[in-house]
Motif scaffolding. Sequence first.
Motif, PDB file in Angstrom:
ATOM      1  N   LEU A 150      41.676   0.998  29.112  1.00 16.59           N
ATOM      2  CA  LEU A 150      41.222  -0.394  29.016  1.00 16.59           C
ATOM      3  C   LEU A 150      40.049  -0.515  28.044  1.00 16.59           C
ATOM      4  CD1 LEU A 150      41.318  -1.451  32.790  1.00 16.59           C
ATOM      5  CD2 LEU A 150      43.138  -1.607  31.080  1.00 16.59           C
ATOM      6  N   GLN A 151      39.216   0.508  28.008  1.00 21.58           N
ATOM      7  CA  GLN A 151      38.059   0.483  27.112  1.00 21.58           C
ATOM      8  C   GLN A 151      38.455   0.744  25.661  1.00 21.58           C
ATOM      9  OE1 GLN A 151      34.946  -0.219  28.199  1.00 21.58           O
ATOM     10  NE2 GLN A 151      35.489  -0.261  30.371  1.00 21.58           N
ATOM     11  N   LYS A 250      29.787  -4.468  21.849  1.00 24.34           N
ATOM     12  CA  LYS A 250      28.934  -4.027  22.956  1.00 24.34           C
ATOM     13  C   LYS A 250      27.722  -3.272  22.412  1.00 24.34           C
ATOM     14  CE  LYS A 250      30.849  -2.070  26.603  1.00 24.34           C
ATOM     15  NZ  LYS A 250      31.430  -1.025  27.495  1.00 24.34           N
ATOM     16  N   ALA A 251      27.969  -2.395  21.441  1.00 25.06           N
ATOM     17  CA  ALA A 251      26.866  -1.635  20.850  1.00 25.06           C
ATOM     18  C   ALA A 251      25.871  -2.559  20.164  1.00 25.06           C
ATOM     19  CB  ALA A 251      27.415  -0.608  19.867  1.00 25.06           C
ATOM     20  N   ALA A 252      26.387  -3.560  19.442  1.00 21.00           N
ATOM     21  CA  ALA A 252      25.494  -4.483  18.740  1.00 21.00           C
ATOM     22  C   ALA A 252      24.645  -5.283  19.721  1.00 21.00           C
ATOM     23  CB  ALA A 252      26.314  -5.426  17.868  1.00 21.00           C
ATOM     24  N   LEU A 345      27.402  -2.607  32.719  1.00 19.65           N
ATOM     25  CA  LEU A 345      27.390  -2.413  31.268  1.00 19.65           C
ATOM     26  C   LEU A 345      28.779  -2.052  30.766  1.00 19.65           C
ATOM     27  CD1 LEU A 345      25.949  -1.948  28.518  1.00 19.65           C
ATOM     28  CD2 LEU A 345      25.547   0.411  29.272  1.00 19.65           C
ATOM     29  N   ARG A 346      29.447  -1.144  31.434  1.00 20.78           N
ATOM     30  CA  ARG A 346      30.756  -0.670  30.968  1.00 20.78           C
ATOM     31  C   ARG A 346      31.824  -1.746  31.083  1.00 20.78           C
ATOM     32  NH1 ARG A 346      33.278   4.127  29.779  1.00 20.78           N
ATOM     33  NH2 ARG A 346      35.460   4.365  30.396  1.00 20.78           N
ATOM     34  N   GLU A 347      31.860  -2.459  32.206  1.00 21.78           N
ATOM     35  CA  GLU A 347      32.948  -3.395  32.445  1.00 21.78           C
ATOM     36  C   GLU A 347      32.692  -4.777  31.847  1.00 21.78           C
ATOM     37  OE1 GLU A 347      35.880  -2.345  33.752  1.00 21.78           O
ATOM     38  OE2 GLU A 347      34.828  -0.450  33.524  1.00 21.78           O
ATOM     39  N   VAL A 348      31.525  -5.337  32.094  1.00 22.14           N
ATOM     40  CA  VAL A 348      31.224  -6.670  31.555  1.00 22.14           C
ATOM     41  C   VAL A 348      31.023  -6.602  30.052  1.00 22.14           C
ATOM     42  CG1 VAL A 348      29.635  -8.636  31.677  1.00 22.14           C
ATOM     43  CG2 VAL A 348      30.204  -7.357  33.756  1.00 22.14           C
ATOM     44  N   GLY A 349      30.555  -5.465  29.575  1.00 21.94           N
ATOM     45  CA  GLY A 349      30.272  -5.321  28.150  1.00 21.94           C
ATOM     46  C   GLY A 349      31.494  -5.385  27.254  1.00 21.94           C
ATOM     47  N   ARG A 350      32.691  -5.201  27.811  1.00 18.77           N
ATOM     48  CA  ARG A 350      33.885  -5.268  26.969  1.00 18.77           C
ATOM     49  C   ARG A 350      34.502  -6.670  26.932  1.00 18.77           C
ATOM     50  NH1 ARG A 350      36.870  -2.578  31.316  1.00 18.77           N
ATOM     51  NH2 ARG A 350      38.653  -3.848  31.946  1.00 18.77           N
TER      52      ARG A 350
END
Length: 424
Positions: A150-151, A250-252, A345-350
């Motif tokens: 998914l990521q 997400k990184a930005a 962070l992992r889930e909402v960030g995508r």
Amino acid sequence: MTDETLARLQFATTAGFHWLFVMLTLGLAPLIAVMHTRHALRGTPLLERMTRFWGQIYVVNYVLGIVTGLVMEFQFGLAWSGLAEYAGNVFGAPLALETIVAFFAESTFLGMWIFGWGKLPKAVHVTLIWLVTLTAYASAYWIMVANGFLQHPVGHEVRGGVAYLTDFGAMLTNPNAINALVHAATAALMTGGVFVAGVSSYHFLKRTAEREFFRASLRLGLFVATPAAFVALYYGFVQIPTLVDTQPMKAATLRGHIDDLGSLRVEDVQAQLAQRFGAGDYRPPTWIATAFDVMQDVGYLIFLLIVVALVLLYRDWYLRFRPAAYLMLVAVPLPFVAALGGWLLREVGRQPWAVYGELTTAAARSPVGSMAASLVLFCGVFLALGVADVALIVRYARRGPAETDLGGSPGDGQAERPTASLAL
């Protein structure tokens, strides 16, 4: 709130709660396996009592964690049928393997271990708790493989609007799965170590008569938590280059919170994604940067506390310096706070992607009506399970090893209790 927002909130609540149960399960299992192995080799009554006491707490958390997992999977199928239709052919396999491992193999081994006290040969009994541990981490691996797809979807092709698996090996070695697994697994070990050290500290503060019991537990907890915390922190940063390559938005969004992101800016990435996927807002909520800060700062604090506590073990300074015991007791919930920040962070960030770059959250949601009643129902169930879990764990932790039910027998002065019972 829109129905999509309610559906996302429902999944965030159920999955987030379940993850907190899993953290403690994964963290305690190896420690209990080590205790049981040392007991089998040495035959020391103290080690047997440690195994039974901490094992009882593990079983309580495991049972309630299984229930939360079942509820989570039910709501997943209820609210996100579009995701299953698009990617079920791909991530259905690892999810099925996780179910076989967790709900069949792991549960079977654990049941045999619980009821095997005094009935199975020592070697067989010890092997069972190691099998419980191995299957627990195997289950975590398969979940991370599914989540890694998914990521960063790899090893597949899309035909007729449906994803089909073409390279299972690529999926199994997806860096978004492997690096995240190491990070999560070591964070879980840190959680288990801090929990054992914190409960032991509580009994030191009570000036319990079980001084040697909790001294040995404290040492094992800190010896496991210290390297685990270091590796968890390290693998948090190992994931950054992969994050920049696979999820630049997400990184930005984390720019200013992470070094070495170069010229990556939200505005530039938004323009690139809009050109690639069409008009739309591809920015996740800005508060994921706060979630990152919480995860990172709390992780640093935990590492500092356990290193100081480890140093104070020298000549039993820890037992004579009561503030250290207070700090370690207060530290018990901190790993869960850090884990929740990392999960958000992992889930909402995508967002807005359910499958990054291929399927949006809006397209993944089931065509159902209002989610309000469902959200209230699921949140109520999880709140009740969470309260029950905490209440039972606190109860058993405060009682201490003198009243352990797991593995009980008439020879232990527990004639009125069923063998291997759990007073749930």
